[in-house]
Motif scaffolding. Sequence first.
Motif, PDB file in Angstrom:
ATOM      1  N   ASP A  22      -0.369   4.981   4.949  1.00  0.00           N
ATOM      2  CA  ASP A  22      -0.335   3.639   5.541  1.00  0.00           C
ATOM      3  C   ASP A  22       0.658   2.765   4.771  1.00  0.00           C
ATOM      4  O   ASP A  22       0.362   2.269   3.684  1.00  0.00           O
ATOM      5  CB  ASP A  22      -1.769   3.069   5.473  1.00  0.00           C
ATOM      6  CG  ASP A  22      -1.887   1.670   6.049  1.00  0.00           C
ATOM      7  OD1 ASP A  22      -0.855   0.996   6.227  1.00  0.00           O
ATOM      8  OD2 ASP A  22      -3.027   1.241   6.300  1.00  0.00           O
ATOM      9  N   SER A  23       1.853   2.585   5.360  1.00  0.00           N
ATOM     10  CA  SER A  23       2.898   1.877   4.594  1.00  0.00           C
ATOM     11  C   SER A  23       2.513   0.421   4.311  1.00  0.00           C
ATOM     12  O   SER A  23       2.857  -0.118   3.252  1.00  0.00           O
ATOM     13  CB  SER A  23       4.236   1.945   5.327  1.00  0.00           C
ATOM     14  OG  SER A  23       4.115   1.427   6.624  1.00  0.00           O
ATOM     15  N   THR A  24       1.765  -0.204   5.222  1.00  0.00           N
ATOM     16  CA  THR A  24       1.356  -1.601   4.978  1.00  0.00           C
ATOM     17  C   THR A  24       0.410  -1.661   3.777  1.00  0.00           C
ATOM     18  O   THR A  24       0.524  -2.547   2.910  1.00  0.00           O
ATOM     19  CB  THR A  24       0.646  -2.173   6.230  1.00  0.00           C
ATOM     20  OG1 THR A  24       1.481  -1.920   7.349  1.00  0.00           O
ATOM     21  CG2 THR A  24       0.395  -3.661   6.108  1.00  0.00           C
ATOM     22  N   LYS A  76       2.322  -1.071   0.507  1.00  0.00           N
ATOM     23  CA  LYS A  76       3.111  -2.246   0.071  1.00  0.00           C
ATOM     24  C   LYS A  76       2.251  -3.213  -0.735  1.00  0.00           C
ATOM     25  O   LYS A  76       2.744  -3.918  -1.622  1.00  0.00           O
ATOM     26  CB  LYS A  76       3.680  -2.974   1.293  1.00  0.00           C
ATOM     27  CG  LYS A  76       4.964  -2.343   1.801  1.00  0.00           C
ATOM     28  CD  LYS A  76       5.574  -3.263   2.851  1.00  0.00           C
ATOM     29  CE  LYS A  76       6.526  -2.519   3.745  1.00  0.00           C
ATOM     30  NZ  LYS A  76       6.647  -3.110   5.064  1.00  0.00           N
ATOM     31  N   LYS A  77       0.940  -3.267  -0.412  1.00  0.00           N
ATOM     32  CA  LYS A  77       0.045  -4.173  -1.148  1.00  0.00           C
ATOM     33  C   LYS A  77      -0.097  -3.751  -2.609  1.00  0.00           C
ATOM     34  O   LYS A  77      -0.333  -4.579  -3.476  1.00  0.00           O
ATOM     35  CB  LYS A  77      -1.350  -4.172  -0.501  1.00  0.00           C
ATOM     36  CG  LYS A  77      -1.403  -4.781   0.888  1.00  0.00           C
ATOM     37  CD  LYS A  77      -2.869  -4.785   1.348  1.00  0.00           C
ATOM     38  CE  LYS A  77      -3.011  -4.948   2.832  1.00  0.00           C
ATOM     39  NZ  LYS A  77      -4.371  -4.560   3.306  1.00  0.00           N
TER      40      LYS A  77
END
Length: 337
Positions: A42-44, A47-48
């Motif tokens: 999950d790229s989102t 990023k977190k």
Amino acid sequence: MKTIIEKANDSAIQKAAEIIKRGGLVAFPTETVYGLGANAFDSTAVKKIYAAKGRPSDNPLIVHIGDKNFLNEIVKDINSDAEKLIKKFWPGPLTIIFNKKDCIPLETSGGLNTIAVRFPANNIAQKLINLAKVPIAAPSANISGKPSCTLSSHVIDDLNGKVDMILCGDDFFYGLESTIIDMTVEIPKILRPGAITFEMIKKVLDKVEIEKNLISEHPKAPGMKYKHYAPNADVFIFDANQKNISDKINELILQNSDKKIGVLACDQTKHLYKNCFVLSLGDQNNPTVIAQNFFAALRTFDANGIEIIYAESFAQNGICFAIMNRLLKAANYKFIN
Ligand code: AMP
Ligand code: MG
């Protein structure tokens, strides 16, 4: 953000797995240091991790799996040497770099076509990954540049309010991050030394080399160029093989009497230092314990407002090589002999 902080019992691990599935961040214990995890697919979510740590986006993450058989789903070109390493050292503190499959987004690999993978031996980490049913991308759970976290209190200091959950375990064993070996190159190459030592790997593979720049200022491995493991104080390393280093250090302590000075010593030498804050990493003949205490010692110096740290050096073989690698980074390579 409100961070859930819980002891890692079964119901807390279940809750943490749900958070990972929903795209959240969970800090969790491993047998090396604490990791800060998100769903590696999950790229989102990934990023977190970079945002919470303040980590540069080209510094790739390590993907943690909870079962050897899962490796095929995320990487390609697993050669026979890599299989030998997996058989001997997994689960455990060895991270292996492979060519990645497309299911792993570039955010997870820091823009590279390769991916670092580890199967941790820690029970809590394994349960979490297997309940989440996805590989978990996790760098060390510290603010970028700070010493890695070996205790849940370190993670709380760094990440409370920045992540969804902190699972508290405190059952680390090694205290240093995993060894990293690149298996995508012709001769397997150790990019980061750790508890699985060069000597141990050499017994399994015909050929293996160590990244030359590990103990110099210009490492080539991605991510290695960034400042790491640094306490607030300025650190200077002294060659422990030289006679009278304690005299030299005591003299410097007197010359800098306006500063709060810390000395990083061992059980055999701690009594030699005067007018300073001395921490022993343990018996110099027991490098396993020295490694376990290393990062916590750097954080204790910070907690005591130490401005300069004088540290004794360690040997350059076995696990001591990994300790020296971290100490050199903490000192920004200031080695005095
Ligand atoms: P951390 O877990 O915070 O110690 O960070 C993971 C480290 O793994 C990074 O700093 C990189 O040096 C290394 N790493 C991860 N993926 C790769 C890769 N594909 N190639 C080389 N090094 C990697
Ligand atoms: Mg790290």
